[in-house]
Write a protein that holds these residues in place. Structure first.
Motif, PDB file in Angstrom:
ATOM      1  N   GLY A  21      45.638  24.979  41.028  1.00 16.73           N
ATOM      2  CA  GLY A  21      44.852  24.535  39.887  1.00 16.73           C
ATOM      3  C   GLY A  21      45.203  25.314  38.636  1.00 16.73           C
ATOM      4  O   GLY A  21      45.713  26.440  38.693  1.00 16.73           O
ATOM      5  N   ASN A  30      43.568  26.963  35.182  1.00 17.74           N
ATOM      6  CA  ASN A  30      42.254  27.474  34.808  1.00 17.74           C
ATOM      7  C   ASN A  30      42.266  28.117  33.423  1.00 17.74           C
ATOM      8  O   ASN A  30      43.289  28.645  32.987  1.00 17.74           O
ATOM      9  CB  ASN A  30      41.805  28.520  35.832  1.00 17.74           C
ATOM     10  N   ALA A  89      42.385  20.944  43.842  1.00 19.02           N
ATOM     11  CA  ALA A  89      41.257  20.836  42.922  1.00 19.02           C
ATOM     12  C   ALA A  89      40.023  21.561  43.437  1.00 19.02           C
ATOM     13  O   ALA A  89      39.019  21.659  42.720  1.00 19.02           O
ATOM     14  CB  ALA A  89      40.932  19.365  42.668  1.00 19.02           C
ATOM     15  N   THR A 114      37.167  25.986  41.509  1.00 18.05           N
ATOM     16  CA  THR A 114      36.024  25.271  40.945  1.00 18.05           C
ATOM     17  C   THR A 114      34.897  25.118  41.953  1.00 18.05           C
ATOM     18  O   THR A 114      33.735  25.402  41.655  1.00 18.05           O
ATOM     19  CB  THR A 114      36.439  23.892  40.414  1.00 18.05           C
ATOM     20  N   SER A 124      33.437  20.060  31.939  1.00 15.70           N
ATOM     21  CA  SER A 124      34.541  20.930  32.341  1.00 15.70           C
ATOM     22  C   SER A 124      34.804  20.726  33.829  1.00 15.70           C
ATOM     23  O   SER A 124      33.999  20.127  34.548  1.00 15.70           O
ATOM     24  CB  SER A 124      34.185  22.391  32.067  1.00 15.70           C
ATOM     25  N   SER A 125      35.928  21.229  34.313  1.00 19.65           N
ATOM     26  CA  SER A 125      36.231  21.070  35.741  1.00 19.65           C
ATOM     27  C   SER A 125      35.188  21.767  36.599  1.00 19.65           C
ATOM     28  O   SER A 125      34.737  21.216  37.612  1.00 19.65           O
ATOM     29  CB  SER A 125      37.631  21.608  36.049  1.00 19.65           C
ATOM     30  N   PRO A 163      41.690  15.173  41.074  1.00 17.40           N
ATOM     31  CA  PRO A 163      41.986  15.867  39.819  1.00 17.40           C
ATOM     32  C   PRO A 163      42.123  14.884  38.664  1.00 17.40           C
ATOM     33  O   PRO A 163      42.518  13.730  38.860  1.00 17.40           O
ATOM     34  CB  PRO A 163      43.316  16.566  40.106  1.00 17.40           C
ATOM     35  N   LYS A 189      39.527  18.631  36.320  1.00 16.01           N
ATOM     36  CA  LYS A 189      40.446  19.608  36.903  1.00 16.01           C
ATOM     37  C   LYS A 189      41.891  19.166  36.748  1.00 16.01           C
ATOM     38  O   LYS A 189      42.251  18.022  37.001  1.00 16.01           O
ATOM     39  CB  LYS A 189      40.136  19.795  38.378  1.00 16.01           C
ATOM     40  N   VAL A 214      45.816  20.043  38.060  1.00 11.04           N
ATOM     41  CA  VAL A 214      46.531  20.712  39.127  1.00 11.04           C
ATOM     42  C   VAL A 214      48.031  20.527  38.946  1.00 11.04           C
ATOM     43  O   VAL A 214      48.486  19.595  38.285  1.00 11.04           O
ATOM     44  CB  VAL A 214      46.104  20.205  40.526  1.00 11.04           C
TER      45      VAL A 214
END
Length: 325
Positions: free
Chosen positions: A38, A40, A120, A124, A151-152, A295, A319, A321
């Motif tokens: 992922g 971030n 994903a 998270t 947000s993710s 994702p 998200k 990835v």
């Protein structure tokens, strides 16, 4: 092995593709052949030099298969997820074909989902689950406000909270654009994120829990939303890293409410075992259609700069990835 290293601090151009040695196995650690990872916000701050620590190879999470594990905690070839434990901060992280991490920061995960979907989950969902069910002690029927819900991390929290039977209100900076997507996730409604939400929300002083992902600029307002005995958890900084100026708890803290903090960097430390988080169960629920974790964007290893560019715009919509070839 192929890797993306930080060639200094700054813009997208400091992310440089190169070849570095494959990590060697050590007792108490596991070497993982990375299949996906992922992207971030923490990695964006590391790239910019805004984080206290940043390793040459960034990346705080990954999924893949065990390449070697000297102490036998994991079997060669079994699928695992890994996060934190210094990844991307004090040791080389997941922007590579292989990484090495302490076994306490890895966990078994089912392998019958696409790697893009598994990628994903770790950061998270592990963070969202811990915030909701450890810090906030969320229970079915309770009302939770999730600030930064698009947000993710926010989306994962919404899905988990709804799945647990909670009532959810989610905030976003663009309610007109994102209300429909949040409603599809199961929120009762979307609210416009901004200052003094406590003065606008009809449920003020009736909210059981607030998960605040916007950060220091909104957390005091979040405390004003809570009923007596309610819990707030600060777990994100979408609004920036600036500290709360001149904070005097005596003058500003709401009485009778609980303020907690969670930072995922503690995963794998005493008191915060990664095994405490039911990641394998979450993956099974995704597989069975009970949770959704697709994702928002999937990038190739060669397109990490583009992933960072989209992250900086704040328009990822979920998200992101990276899947290795």
């Amino acid at each position: 092995m192929r890797a993306v290293v930080l060639n200094g601090f700054g813009g997208l151009d400091v992310l440089e593709h190169t070849e570095i040695p494959k990590p060697l196995p050590r007792p108490g650690e596991v070497v993982i052949a990375i299949k996906a990872f992922g992207i971030n916000h923490a990695e964006m701050h590391m790239r910019r030099g805004e984080w206290a620590e940043a390793a040459e190879v960034s990346g705080i999470e990954c999924v893949g298969v065990v390449d070697s594990c000297p102490d036998g905690t994991f079997t060669v070839g079994e699928p695992v997820a890994a996060l934190m434990g210094g990844l991307g901060r004090t040791i080389n992280g997941s922007y590579a074909q292989y990484t090495r991490v302490r076994t306490a920061n890895a966990t078994r995960i089912i392998g019958d989902l696409p790697w893009s979907q598994l990628a994903a989950l770790p950061e998270t969902y592990a963070t969202a689950w811990t915030c909701l069910f450890r810090n906030l002690q969320l229970e079915p029927g309770q009302l939770i406000l999730i600030r930064g819900a698009t947000s993710s991390l926010g989306r994962a929290a919404v899905k988990l909270a709804v799945d647990a039977g909670a009532r959810v209100i989610g905030t976003t900076r663009n309610p007109g654009e994102h209300s429909e997507s949040l409603t599809a996730l199961g929120v009762e409604r979307a609210e416009h994120e901004g200052p003094e939400l406590a003065g606008r929300l009809p449920e003020t002083k009736k909210v059981d829990a607030v998960l605040d992902l916007v950060g220091n600029s909104t957390i005091l307002d979040s405390l004003d939303l809570l009923r007596r005995g309610g819990h707030a958890c600060l777990a994100g900084w979408l609004g920036g890293l600036a500290p709360i100026p001149d904070f005097n708890p005596l003058a500003r803290m709401a009485s009778g409410v609980y303020l907690t903090f969670f930072g995922s960097f503690v995963f794998g430390t005493p008191g915060f075992p990664l095994a405490d988080v039911p990641l394998a169960e979450i993956a099974e629920r995704v597989r069975d259609g009970q949770l959704e974790a697709a994702p928002a964007h999937v990038f190739s290893f060669d397109d990490i700069r583009e992933a960072h560019r989209l992250m900086e715009t704040g328009e990822a919509g979920g998200k992101m990835v990276v899947v290795l070839d």
